[in-house]
Design an enzyme around this catalytic site. Structure first.
Site, PDB file in Angstrom:
ATOM      1  N   HIS A 399      47.207  37.148 -21.186  1.00 43.03           N
ATOM      2  CA  HIS A 399      46.218  37.065 -20.291  1.00 43.03           C
ATOM      3  C   HIS A 399      45.699  39.312 -20.020  1.00 43.03           C
ATOM      4  O   HIS A 399      46.646  39.933 -21.349  1.00 43.03           O
ATOM      5  CB  HIS A 399      46.573  37.471 -18.935  1.00 43.03           C
ATOM      6  N   ASN A 424      44.471  41.681 -10.478  1.00 37.47           N
ATOM      7  CA  ASN A 424      45.035  40.759 -11.304  1.00 37.47           C
ATOM      8  C   ASN A 424      42.898  40.565 -11.738  1.00 37.47           C
ATOM      9  O   ASN A 424      42.620  41.593 -11.001  1.00 37.47           O
ATOM     10  CB  ASN A 424      45.145  39.364 -10.977  1.00 37.47           C
TER      11      ASN A 424
END
Ligand SMILES: *[C@@H]1O[C@H](CO)[C@@H](O)[C@H](O)[C@H]1NC(C)=O
Ligand SMILES: *[C@@H]1O[C@H](CO)[C@@H](O)[C@H](O)[C@H]1NC(C)=O
Length: 466
Positions: A399, A424
């Site tokens: 990620h 995030n």
């Protein structure tokens, strides 16, 4: 009776939707007939067939029955020995007994359900099999009550919670649809690494928050939905902040991840993942518009990539201009923003801190493990809670995120816990307002492995006049 047969032969169900696939949606939902929803088990009940010449003309009729979590058309599809979607095909439609033993049905919570009835147990579908037994899938689920409890009992320094937006997804789906950054290749890992001039005695603050140092210039966390495009989201997020900071707040664009997802297609796979170096190449050479101009529309359930709606051309002096209007018809300003080439920082904690402090948020890759999805608050470290639950829980994927600051906390035993703060791209309902804290200085989940900074390309005419 034979005259009745022709239309009747054309009866019975056709699944409209593959219900097992993630994100499958009921496309048509004209009417819901009488059904029975008891203890989480759905039995459509009643008759599954219609008599008379009312069905199957061009297959766009109202002759549907609700079944399981979708709708069926009447069709010959159900002439099979395992009765699943239209259990009364033989008796009701053909008027003859079924050529196989009558299904026994399955019991649940003191009730009996017919063969083919289903219920969901989190991410697993359970079906009443012909033998009168519930047969359940056996996937690792993204949200798992046992693991959540284990984290919260375990005193790991962070808390886990059950997110409704993740409930019902498998861990595999989470990794496939919620991340989306390809691991940098060996050559990219070696890209022009930049060393900060560090004075070994230099004292850095114990706490730092980019949003406090540059008010109004740090953009909030994004939401990639079920689009595995974190490569585009983290790049747009870091570039937005950096351009704002380097123009001294004269420009504060929130750059468009969709522009990257749809237009940066060279060796990139949109919502199926992409490379960070490719994203930065695009920002440098082509540039992107704002999110308002080119809003996020990609969702995982949509087939294939969407065409690029925002090309640009050079106007000389290193500037570019969009050749199209904004996809959002209400926005006129289709200005293109570009960056300089990105630079990779060393994995030294202090150098990353100094870069953050001087130049703004940085991009970092992050290896996401099963417990990270459940993170709610505190200082994250990967825990061993899923160990012993079998290999299907030992999944992880790459990620990328935006690091925005750091800090430290005193534990009751006097130890100091150092952490990074990062944004995030799972929306603001996740974690600490869309952010998370993660252990600093120990390369937790590889967060210090590949850290990138960049300069906004800000020409003198964009700068505030003295
Ligand atoms: C059902 O299918 C079988 C074989 O596939 C076929 O022989 C039979 O004629 C079909 N019955 C009806 C009522 O359509
Ligand atoms: C998690 O949340 C979902 C709905 O959001 C709920 O149905 C489920 O029971 C919850 N599970 C646990 C273990 O708390």
């Amino acid at each position: 009776m034979p005259g009745d047969m022709r239309p009747l032969r054309a009866l019975l169900c056709l699944w409209l939707v593959a219900r097992a696939a993630l994100g499958s949606r009921v496309r048509t939902r004209r009417e819901l007939g009488p059904g029975l929803y008891q203890n989480g088990v759905y039995d459509a009940g009643g008759s599954y067939c219609q008599r008379g010449d009312v069905c199957c003309r061009g297959r766009d009729d109202g002759c549907t029955v609700p079944y399981h979590d979708t709708l069926c058309y009447c069709d010959l599809f159900c002439n099979r020995t395992v009765s699943d979607c239209c259990p009364d095909f033989w008796e009701y439609c053909l008027g003859i007994p079924a050529p196989f033993p009558k299904a026994q049905g399955c019991a649940r919570a003191g009730l009996n359900y017919p063969t083919g009835a289903t219920y969901r147990e989190n991410c697993n579908l359970c079906t009443c099999g012909p033998g009168g037994q519930w047969q359940c899938e056996d996937h690792a689920c993204l949200m798992d009550g046992e693991l959540i409890d284990a984290v919260n009992r375990g005193n790991f320094g962070w808390r886990a919670t059950n997110y409704s937006q993740f409930w019902g997804m498998t861990l595999e789906d989470g990794i496939r649809h919620r991340l989306g950054t390809f691991r940098p290749s060996a050559t990219v890992m070696n890209m022009n690494e930049m060393h900060m001039n560090m004075d070994s005695n230099e004292v850095l603050p114990r706490h730092f928050d980019a949003a406090a140092k540059w008010p109004g210039m740090i953009h909030g966390p994004l939401d990639q939905g079920n689009c595995a495009g974190s490569w585009a989201f983290s790049t747009a997020a870091v570039a937005s902040d950096r351009i704002s900071i380097h123009s001294m707040g004269h420009m504060t664009p929130a750059l468009s991840p969709q522009n990257l997802l749809s237009c940066d297609t060279r060796n990139q796979r949109g919502c199926s993942g992409g490379r960070l170096d490719g994203a930065w190449w695009y920002l440098r050479r082509r540039g992107v518009v704002t999110d308002e101009c080119y809003p996020f529309t990609s969702q995982q359930s949509e087939p294939g990539p969407q065409p690029c709606m925002m090309h640009s051309r050079s106007t000389g002096r290193g500037k570019r201009q969009a050749t199209a209007r904004c996809p959002n018809p209400r926005t006129r300003s289709n200005e293109i923003y570009q960056s300089t080439p990105p630079y990779r920082l060393s994995s030294s904690e202090k150098e990353i801190m100094k870069e953050l402090l001087e130049n703004g948020p940085v991009q970092a890759i992050l290896e996401v493990h099963e417990d990270f999805f459940m993170y709610k608050s505190g200082i994250y470290r990967h825990t061993p809670v899923a160990e012993g639950k079998g290999p299907k829980y030992q999944r992880h994927g790459t990620h990328s995120v935006k690091i925005t600051g750091w800090g430290e906390e005193q534990l009751p035993d006097g130890q100091t816990q150092k952490y990074w703060t990062a944004a995030n791209s799972w929306g603001t309902a996740w974690g600490e307002d869309g952010h998370f804290r993660i252990a600093r200085g120990v390369n937790e989940c590889e967060v210090e492995t590949f850290v990138v900074g960049v300069w906004g390309r800000v020409s003198t005419e964009d700068m505030p006049h003295k």
